[in-house]
Write an enzyme that holds these catalytic residues in place. Structure first.
Site, mmCIF file in Angstrom:
data_model
loop_
_atom_site.group_PDB
_atom_site.id
_atom_site.type_symbol
_atom_site.label_atom_id
_atom_site.label_comp_id
_atom_site.label_asym_id
_atom_site.label_seq_id
_atom_site.Cartn_x
_atom_site.Cartn_y
_atom_site.Cartn_z
ATOM 1 C CG HIS A 336 -0.251 -0.025 2.551
ATOM 2 N ND1 HIS A 336 0.314 -1.169 3.076
ATOM 3 C CD2 HIS A 336 -0.036 0.935 3.477
ATOM 4 C CE1 HIS A 336 0.832 -0.900 4.264
ATOM 5 N NE2 HIS A 336 0.657 0.362 4.540
ATOM 6 C CD GLU A 342 1.316 3.432 7.301
ATOM 7 O OE1 GLU A 342 2.168 2.526 7.426
ATOM 8 O OE2 GLU A 342 0.324 3.323 6.564
HETATM 9 FE FE FE2 Z 1 1.552 1.051 6.226
#
Ligand code: FE2
Length: 435
Positions: A336, A342
């Protein structure tokens, strides 16, 4: 009754953002009014507002403290050096669009306490603009002795990875072990003792809106982190005479001042602004019981919203022990790339997308639109696995997920812990198209 914070028998008040009320001496809490002409036992009433006075009621956080001396009583502040703790995005650093990973940050040369042991790995946003967060690690081996810390720039979410933390705050004492987290409000003084010796963990310093429980939508009224499992301390104060040093983080700089008395002199308090702790073992994990798996937002413990609905300043997300039962499904996270950035850490165990390369005490960073996913070994294993019900056990990974790109610090980029070969974990993924 007086109490020394290390020896205190710990009790907690349960709930998140409740109207807590606690007194260390019976009768110390005024009844029916917040600031009577003379408070019981001639204590000083003092208000701490964690939100603007006129913030909507469901977001409004403030507490009243009844203390032996108001916190304004201190010596003069002088500049203090903490060179490893950075605030906000450093735009001078060229940020490559690459996945990044750090091996466990070693605890050697850590003859310092919690405050001096903080090292910023990456940060985003701007504390003055009340937006963004910093991701730190703490590497410490000494308790804070007669020394307190106040962060005026943000609240602090602590994720211990090695060693227990005994956190004495103005509102009382929290004992926090790995697997648990602590959330310390902006502006509340605390000190941290390390009963297990050398200690390591992660910190999210949140300059933005305070963390709160996420909305549950179709999940309903129960699930994920339940409010009653959060624990606030009960009032406790230090009675030992003697001076203190107070260290304050204010507008990205550090300051120190002497105090003639302990800042932990609150005999009673009430209100909904309070430090809390939470045991992630109490997280009710939800997942697919048919096929595929939901977005990881299903693992959100706490969220700090931004001014764009659904696009968080920061989500604190955990990957706790759980059953995988999905049929005809590639069970680890898919490949992804996302809008959201993140920052991940690992408290203990193995993370299913990177069974070999991501270690407890290490970190990874996947910024906006930087592709990532399972490494070669994890992809191969998951593509051919016999899909019986499987328990992912003895594992706790977490993520600080933010709408703002994280910029690593110079220290993080120069650290020997930086895994310069990280991208190689995908190099062996071949074109296996078989028309
Ligand atoms: Fe991720």
């Amino acid at each position: 009754m007086t109490t020394s914070s290390e020896a205190v028998a710990l009790h907690y008040q349960s709930g998140f953002g409740n109207e807590y009320a606690s007194e260390a001496v019976a009768g110390a809490l005024p009844q029916g009014r917040n600031s009577p002409q003379r408070a019981p036992f001639d204590l000083y009433p003092e208000l701490i507002s964690g939100t603007a006075f006129t913030a909507p009621r469901h977001e409004n956080r403030r507490s009243w403290m009844y203390r032996r001396q108001p916190s304004v009583v201190s010596g003069r502040y002088q500049a203090y050096a903490q060179p490893h703790w950075q605030t906000g995005a450093d735009r001078e650093i060229a940020l490559a669009p690459e996945p990044m990973r750090w091996h466990p940050i070693p605890l050697d040369n850590a003859e310092v306490d919690f405050v001096d042991g903080i090292h910023t790995l990456a940060a985003n946003g701007d504390a003055e603009a009340h937006s963004g967060i910093a991701a730190h690690v703490y590497l410490a081996s000494r308790s804070m002795e007669r020394r307190a810390f106040v962060n005026a720039d943000g609240e602090m979410l602590l994720v211990p990875q090695q060693g227990r933390l005994v956190i004495t705050t103005e509102m009382g004492v929290l004992d926090v072990k790995p697997g648990e987290i602590a959330l310390l409000p902006r502006g509340v003084a605390f000190r941290i003792a390390l009963p297990d010796g050398p200690s390591r963990g992660y910190v999210c310093e949140n300059y933005g809106a305070q963390f709160r429980l996420p909305e549950l939508g179709p999940i309903g009224s129960n699930g994920l982190a339940n409010a009653r499992d959060f624990q606030a301390p009960v009032a406790a104060f230090e009675s030992e005479a003697g001076s203190y040093e107070i260290v304050k983080k204010f507008a990205g700089r550090f300051w120190r001042a002497p105090m003639k008395q302990s800042p932990f002199n609150v005999v009673a308090w009430h209100g909904n602004l309070a430090p809390v702790k939470y045991d992630t073992a109490n997280f009710m994990t939800i997942g697919s019981i048919s096929f595929d798996h939901p977005d990881p937002s299903i693992f959100t413990v706490l969220t700090s919203p931004s001014d764009t609905p659904g696009t968080a300043n920061c989500d604190f997300v955990i990957f706790p022990p759980r059953w995988l039962v999905m049929e005809d499904t590639f069970r680890p996270p898919w490949y992804h790339r996302n809008l959201m950035s993140e920052f991940m850490g690992l408290v203990y165990g193995e993370y299913d997308a990177k069974p070999g390369g991501f270690k407890p005490g290490g970190a990874s960073l996947h910024n906006a639109m930087v592709p990532h996913g399972p490494d070669e070994e994890a992809f191969d294993k998951a593509s051919h696995a016999d899909l019986k019900p499987q328990k992912l056990d003895n594992t706790l990974a977490f993520m600080f997920e933010s709408r703002f790109r994280f910029i690593p610090t110079a220290w993080a980029l120069q650290s020997p812990a930086l895994d310069t070969d990280y991208a190689d974990c995908w190099a062996g993924l071949k074109d296996q198209f078989k028309p």
